[in-house]
Design a protein around this motif. Structure first.
Motif, PDB file in Angstrom:
ATOM      1  N   UNK A   1       0.838  -1.192   0.000  1.00  0.00           N
ATOM      2  CA  UNK A   1       0.000   0.000   0.000  1.00  0.00           C
ATOM      3  C   UNK A   1       0.870   1.237   0.000  1.00  0.00           C
ATOM      4  N   UNK A   2       0.576   2.183  -0.897  1.00  0.00           N
ATOM      5  CA  UNK A   2       1.367   3.414  -0.977  1.00  0.00           C
ATOM      6  C   UNK A   2       0.430   4.610  -0.871  1.00  0.00           C
ATOM      7  N   UNK A   3       0.654   5.461   0.123  1.00  0.00           N
ATOM      8  CA  UNK A   3      -0.060   6.721   0.261  1.00  0.00           C
ATOM      9  C   UNK A   3       0.803   7.835  -0.307  1.00  0.00           C
ATOM     10  N   UNK A   4       0.210   8.693  -1.123  1.00  0.00           N
ATOM     11  CA  UNK A   4       0.927   9.807  -1.754  1.00  0.00           C
ATOM     12  C   UNK A   4       0.312  11.128  -1.314  1.00  0.00           C
ATOM     13  N   UNK A   5       1.149  12.039  -0.828  1.00  0.00           N
ATOM     14  CA  UNK A   5       0.689  13.378  -0.467  1.00  0.00           C
ATOM     15  C   UNK A   5       1.789  14.387  -0.775  1.00  0.00           C
ATOM     16  N   UNK A   6       1.386  15.612  -1.025  1.00  0.00           N
ATOM     17  CA  UNK A   6       2.346  16.691  -1.135  1.00  0.00           C
ATOM     18  C   UNK A   6       2.801  17.122   0.246  1.00  0.00           C
ATOM     19  N   UNK A   7       4.032  17.572   0.366  1.00  0.00           N
ATOM     20  CA  UNK A   7       4.537  17.955   1.688  1.00  0.00           C
ATOM     21  C   UNK A   7       3.731  19.102   2.285  1.00  0.00           C
ATOM     22  N   UNK A   8       3.208  20.004   1.441  1.00  0.00           N
ATOM     23  CA  UNK A   8       2.415  21.114   1.959  1.00  0.00           C
ATOM     24  C   UNK A   8       1.128  20.613   2.605  1.00  0.00           C
ATOM     25  N   UNK A   9       0.520  19.586   2.024  1.00  0.00           N
ATOM     26  CA  UNK A   9      -0.689  19.003   2.614  1.00  0.00           C
ATOM     27  C   UNK A   9      -0.371  18.364   3.957  1.00  0.00           C
ATOM     28  N   UNK A  10       0.705  17.614   4.022  1.00  0.00           N
ATOM     29  CA  UNK A  10       1.061  16.927   5.261  1.00  0.00           C
ATOM     30  C   UNK A  10       1.357  17.898   6.401  1.00  0.00           C
ATOM     31  N   UNK A  11       1.844  19.088   6.061  1.00  0.00           N
ATOM     32  CA  UNK A  11       2.179  20.080   7.080  1.00  0.00           C
ATOM     33  C   UNK A  11       1.087  21.127   7.264  1.00  0.00           C
ATOM     34  N   UNK A  12      -0.030  20.978   6.558  1.00  0.00           N
ATOM     35  CA  UNK A  12      -1.075  22.002   6.592  1.00  0.00           C
ATOM     36  C   UNK A  12      -1.807  22.015   7.928  1.00  0.00           C
TER      37      UNK A  12
ATOM     38  N   UNK B   1      -4.074  17.397  12.772  1.00  0.00           N
ATOM     39  CA  UNK B   1      -4.461  16.331  13.697  1.00  0.00           C
ATOM     40  C   UNK B   1      -4.970  15.081  12.995  1.00  0.00           C
ATOM     41  N   UNK B   2      -4.585  14.931  11.741  1.00  0.00           N
ATOM     42  CA  UNK B   2      -4.912  13.697  11.029  1.00  0.00           C
ATOM     43  C   UNK B   2      -3.655  13.197  10.319  1.00  0.00           C
ATOM     44  N   UNK B   3      -3.401  13.670   9.106  1.00  0.00           N
ATOM     45  CA  UNK B   3      -2.208  13.217   8.395  1.00  0.00           C
ATOM     46  C   UNK B   3      -0.924  13.633   9.100  1.00  0.00           C
ATOM     47  N   UNK B   4      -0.921  14.833   9.673  1.00  0.00           N
ATOM     48  CA  UNK B   4       0.270  15.279  10.391  1.00  0.00           C
ATOM     49  C   UNK B   4       0.578  14.377  11.566  1.00  0.00           C
ATOM     50  N   UNK B   5      -0.450  14.079  12.352  1.00  0.00           N
ATOM     51  CA  UNK B   5      -0.273  13.155  13.475  1.00  0.00           C
ATOM     52  C   UNK B   5       0.168  11.778  12.986  1.00  0.00           C
ATOM     53  N   UNK B   6      -0.457  11.300  11.904  1.00  0.00           N
ATOM     54  CA  UNK B   6      -0.125   9.988  11.375  1.00  0.00           C
ATOM     55  C   UNK B   6       1.356   9.910  10.998  1.00  0.00           C
TER      56      UNK B   6
END
Length: 272
Positions: free
Chosen positions: A101-112, A117-122
């Motif tokens: 399984x591969x999750x793809x996100x932009x770094x700006x989204x992950x730090x938004x 309290x969702x992807x950042x926490x993850x």
């Protein structure tokens, strides 16, 4: 005394480490690092492992390999195609894993702020750095509170209509097993985060999650224990899916909303 995954100050301890990867999975992890760097090149900011492999609990031939990739830009069709090729190649070349399984996100989204309290926490708490600079250095520390509960799993009600459609369309044993595994995992984790603030800790162990949940909801304890068992050994049984989407799922969604509220809507969800 229970170890609840927190440090002496009540903050999450980061789960998993490369040093905990079982020896049987060392080859596929090394290949994932090398192939990810080659496939994405300068598009990649950083890569992370999550799940049973970096926790050291993976079962050869039964567990999947989970990757989170942070790109320097928001993922495009080309990036998703690359992920599919990467996942398929690793799965075919390494029988020790059962899927990738591969999750793809932009770094700006992950730090938004929206994903704090969702992807950042993850990323900061449940993901193990594999390649590149660690984005967790730009994120806060986290506690097992109601805000985290709401923003991680407070969207079950919105997911259930899609679950019903997928369950109704499933026809082959392979499809049924895949759905029972995925739905079971999600329900057990949602059940756990429902009670997480009261329990005051964290675990990713599905069996333990179900047991902790059962302390607060004894009337639903047997259902959640059964879901945890199916998550580990999925079954091709349509009746299991029906019970999830018609009974346990709706009850859990209602109880979750009543206790924690619903997850803040996202404008345009990204990722795969």
């Amino acid at each position: 005394m229970e170890h609840k995954g927190l440090d002496a100050y009540g903050y999450f301890e980061r789960e998993g480490a490369l040093g905990r990867v079982p020896a049987a999975f060392a080859g596929v992890v090394a290949a994932a690092r090398e192939r990810t760097a080659e496939a994405y090149g300068q598009r990649l900011h950083s890569a992370y492992l999550y799940g049973s492999v970096p926790r050291g609990t993976a079962r050869p031939g039964r567990s999947d390999l989970d990757l989170l990739l942070a790109l320097r830009h928001e993922p495009a069709a080309e990036d998703r195609d690359t992920a599919e090729v990467l996942a398929r190649g690793l799965d075919e070349d390494f029988p020790v894993i059962d899927g990738v399984g591969i999750l793809l996100y932009g770094e700006d989204t992950l730090l938004s702020e929206a994903e704090r309290y969702d992807l950042g926490w993850f990323l900061a708490c449940l993901s193990t750095p594999l390649l590149g600079p660690d984005l967790a250095e730009h994120l806060p520390r986290y506690r097992p509170d109601g805000l985290l509960a709401r923003e991680t799993n407070g969207d079950l009600a919105a997911m259930l209509p899609g679950w019903r459609d997928r369950a109704g369309a499933a026809s082959t044993p392979e499809e049924l097993r895949r759905l029972t595994r995925g739905f079971s995992r999600h329900l057990v984790r949602t059940g756990f985060t429902l009670v997480m603030p009261r329990w005051g800790g964290w675990t990713s162990d599905l069996a333990e999650s179900a047991e902790v949940f059962g302390r607060y909801y004894p009337g639903r304890a047997a259902q959640m224990r059964a879901a945890a068992a199916v998550a580990l050994d999925p079954v091709a049984d349509p009746a299991v899916l029906r019970a999830y989407v018609d009974d346990l799922g709706p009850w859990l969604a209602d109880e979750y909303a009543a206790r924690h509220g619903t997850k803040t809507p996202r404008k345009s969800p990204e990722g795969s």
